[in-house]
Design a protein around this motif. Structure first.
Motif, PDB file in Angstrom:
ATOM      1  N   ILE A  88       0.867  -1.171   0.000  1.00 31.57           N
ATOM      2  CA  ILE A  88       0.000   0.000   0.000  1.00 31.57           C
ATOM      3  C   ILE A  88       0.907   1.224   0.000  1.00 31.57           C
ATOM      4  O   ILE A  88       1.601   1.481   0.984  1.00 31.57           O
ATOM      5  CB  ILE A  88      -0.895   0.040   1.265  1.00 31.57           C
ATOM      6  CG1 ILE A  88      -1.595  -1.308   1.493  1.00 31.57           C
ATOM      7  CG2 ILE A  88      -1.919   1.164   1.185  1.00 31.57           C
ATOM      8  CD1 ILE A  88      -2.230  -1.434   2.866  1.00 31.57           C
ATOM      9  N   CYS A  89       0.907   1.979  -1.099  1.00 33.13           N
ATOM     10  CA  CYS A  89       1.840   3.102  -1.167  1.00 33.13           C
ATOM     11  C   CYS A  89       1.540   3.955  -2.390  1.00 33.13           C
ATOM     12  O   CYS A  89       0.627   3.661  -3.168  1.00 33.13           O
ATOM     13  CB  CYS A  89       3.275   2.579  -1.230  1.00 33.13           C
ATOM     14  SG  CYS A  89       3.576   1.478  -2.621  1.00 33.13           S
ATOM     15  N   SER A  90       2.342   4.998  -2.570  1.00 35.92           N
ATOM     16  CA  SER A  90       2.220   5.861  -3.740  1.00 35.92           C
ATOM     17  C   SER A  90       2.733   5.132  -4.973  1.00 35.92           C
ATOM     18  O   SER A  90       3.534   4.187  -4.865  1.00 35.92           O
ATOM     19  CB  SER A  90       3.041   7.133  -3.538  1.00 35.92           C
ATOM     20  OG  SER A  90       4.426   6.811  -3.547  1.00 35.92           O
ATOM     21  N   PRO A  91       2.314   5.561  -6.167  1.00 34.79           N
ATOM     22  CA  PRO A  91       2.841   4.941  -7.388  1.00 34.79           C
ATOM     23  C   PRO A  91       4.361   5.000  -7.486  1.00 34.79           C
ATOM     24  O   PRO A  91       4.995   4.053  -7.956  1.00 34.79           O
ATOM     25  CB  PRO A  91       2.162   5.748  -8.502  1.00 34.79           C
ATOM     26  CG  PRO A  91       0.880   6.210  -7.901  1.00 34.79           C
ATOM     27  CD  PRO A  91       1.216   6.505  -6.462  1.00 34.79           C
ATOM     28  N   LEU A  92       4.956   6.094  -7.008  1.00 37.56           N
ATOM     29  CA  LEU A  92       6.411   6.223  -7.074  1.00 37.56           C
ATOM     30  C   LEU A  92       7.084   5.153  -6.227  1.00 37.56           C
ATOM     31  O   LEU A  92       8.035   4.482  -6.669  1.00 37.56           O
ATOM     32  CB  LEU A  92       6.844   7.616  -6.621  1.00 37.56           C
ATOM     33  CG  LEU A  92       8.351   7.899  -6.670  1.00 37.56           C
ATOM     34  CD1 LEU A  92       8.866   7.762  -8.094  1.00 37.56           C
ATOM     35  CD2 LEU A  92       8.639   9.290  -6.121  1.00 37.56           C
ATOM     36  N   ARG A  93       6.603   4.986  -5.012  1.00 38.13           N
ATOM     37  CA  ARG A  93       7.199   3.967  -4.149  1.00 38.13           C
ATOM     38  C   ARG A  93       6.894   2.569  -4.669  1.00 38.13           C
ATOM     39  O   ARG A  93       7.706   1.650  -4.531  1.00 38.13           O
ATOM     40  CB  ARG A  93       6.698   4.130  -2.716  1.00 38.13           C
ATOM     41  CG  ARG A  93       7.362   3.138  -1.777  1.00 38.13           C
ATOM     42  CD  ARG A  93       7.242   3.510  -0.312  1.00 38.13           C
ATOM     43  NE  ARG A  93       7.827   2.468   0.487  1.00 38.13           N
ATOM     44  CZ  ARG A  93       7.140   1.519   1.110  1.00 38.13           C
ATOM     45  NH1 ARG A  93       5.827   1.486   1.024  1.00 38.13           N
ATOM     46  NH2 ARG A  93       7.754   0.591   1.815  1.00 38.13           N
ATOM     47  N   ALA A  94       5.699   2.391  -5.258  1.00 39.45           N
ATOM     48  CA  ALA A  94       5.365   1.085  -5.834  1.00 39.45           C
ATOM     49  C   ALA A  94       6.365   0.683  -6.900  1.00 39.45           C
ATOM     50  O   ALA A  94       6.773  -0.479  -6.995  1.00 39.45           O
ATOM     51  CB  ALA A  94       3.959   1.115  -6.413  1.00 39.45           C
ATOM     52  N   SER A  95       6.784   1.657  -7.704  1.00 35.25           N
ATOM     53  CA  SER A  95       7.776   1.391  -8.740  1.00 35.25           C
ATOM     54  C   SER A  95       9.081   0.905  -8.126  1.00 35.25           C
ATOM     55  O   SER A  95       9.728  -0.024  -8.636  1.00 35.25           O
ATOM     56  CB  SER A  95       8.020   2.662  -9.565  1.00 35.25           C
ATOM     57  OG  SER A  95       9.007   2.447 -10.549  1.00 35.25           O
TER      58      SER A  95
END
Length: 317
Positions: free
Chosen positions: A133-140
């Motif tokens: 569960i996180c921002s798209p940037l961190r997901a990347s």
């Protein structure tokens, strides 16, 4: 290190504290604390269907970690939890502030984020499904780290924008697509949103969680179907607190994908039942009978019984 886990979350374990005041700031209810964190709810949603040895989560255990919380977690199965001592820090805590009809949220301690590298050489290494569960940037960044591990290609269960399966709630779906939210939100509007996501390139399936309307499942290859909510308007007294319902839905979905050999529509029945247990009380549901997996009960009811009841309802519609 080989891993027998089906599901592991990178979500943080959080102790949620609650403050209740009126609009003038006067306390209206005693402050309380409960187990929290979206990852925790997703883990329990999975655990309802899978044995504890197949489910996993890191719990950063600060010097203030309450023994009653540790005992409650262990009741779901010792094998689920990787406790990491944080002897110089407090356990991650957040304050939920209820002031009249307004709700606020803030972290009380620094967050200790978890990445795939934290799983290396532990009992949680290289699970078949990875939830975060996180921002798209961190997901990347998380996905890049996972790709660095040779021979590991997990199914990612990502909130809010998954790689393979997209499952927002109805308002999130409409907001992501800039579709005006007209209340009450209708099934045709939700179906339109799901179709738009498929057109935008979602690889496999879109699942839009729609509260009392149920969940809409649209698969690229086979089309769309609705799955009813387990509790309906007639069962309003059963719905106590919806906190964590969406997270537990995704945990149940993960378990369902494992049990149903990847059948997304079938998996949504498991997801719906997991959510039904979470909304019956504040906090996590309780295991009330364990030991024999076939007879295990939650909140004094059988997940299998609810699953069959929900499927029977779908067959007769």
């Amino acid at each position: 290190m080989a891993c027998s886990k089906t599901f592991v979350t990178l979500g943080m374990f959080i102790i949620d504290e609650f403050s209740y005041t009126d609009l003038e700031g006067k306390s209206t209810k005693a402050s309380t604390f409960e187990i929290g964190g979206g990852g925790t709810y997703a883990t329990i949603g999975t655990r309802i269907w899978l044995p504890p040895e197949q489910v996993g989560m890191i719990v950063d255990k600060g010097y203030d970690f309450p023994s009653e919380i540790e005992n409650k977690l262990k009741a779901y199965g010792d094998q689920m939890w990787l406790f990491r001592p944080q002897n110089e820090a407090r356990t991650t805590r957040a304050m939920n502030i209820y002031r009249g009809d307004h709700r606020g949220f803030e972290y009380l301690t620094p967050r200790i984020r978890i990445t795939p590298r934290d799983l290396t050489n532990t009992a949680l290494d290289r699970p078949r499904m990875l939830h975060f569960i996180c921002s798209p940037l961190r997901a990347s960044t998380i996905i890049s780290e996972a790709e660095e591990v040779e021979g590991w290609n997990p199914l990612t269960i990502y909130e809010p924008i998954p790689m393979y399966i997209l499952s927002p709630n109805a308002e999130e779906a409409l907001s992501l697509l800039s579709i005006p939210i007209m209340r009450p939100i209708s099934k045709p509007l939700i179906e339109e949103a799901a179709n738009r996501f498929i057109q935008l390139g979602v690889k496999d399936a879109v699942i839009i969680r729609s509260g009392e309307l149920g969940a809409y499942v649209l698969r690229r290859k086979t089309g769309g179907k609705w799955v009813d909510a387990f509790w309906t308007e007639a069962d309003a007294s059963k719905i106590v607190d919806v906190t964590g319902a969406g997270n537990s839905f995704l945990g149940g979905l993960s378990a369902g994908l494992q049990i149903a050999n990847g059948d997304v529509y079938e998996a949504v029945f498991y997801a719906t039942v997991s959510a039904s247990f979470v909304i019956e009380q504040s906090g996590l549901p309780a295991i009330t009978s364990s030991g024999d997996r076939a007879l295990e009960q939650w909140n004094n009811d059988s997940p299998r019984r609810r699953l069959e009841a929900l499927k029977s309802r779908a067959r007769h519609e």
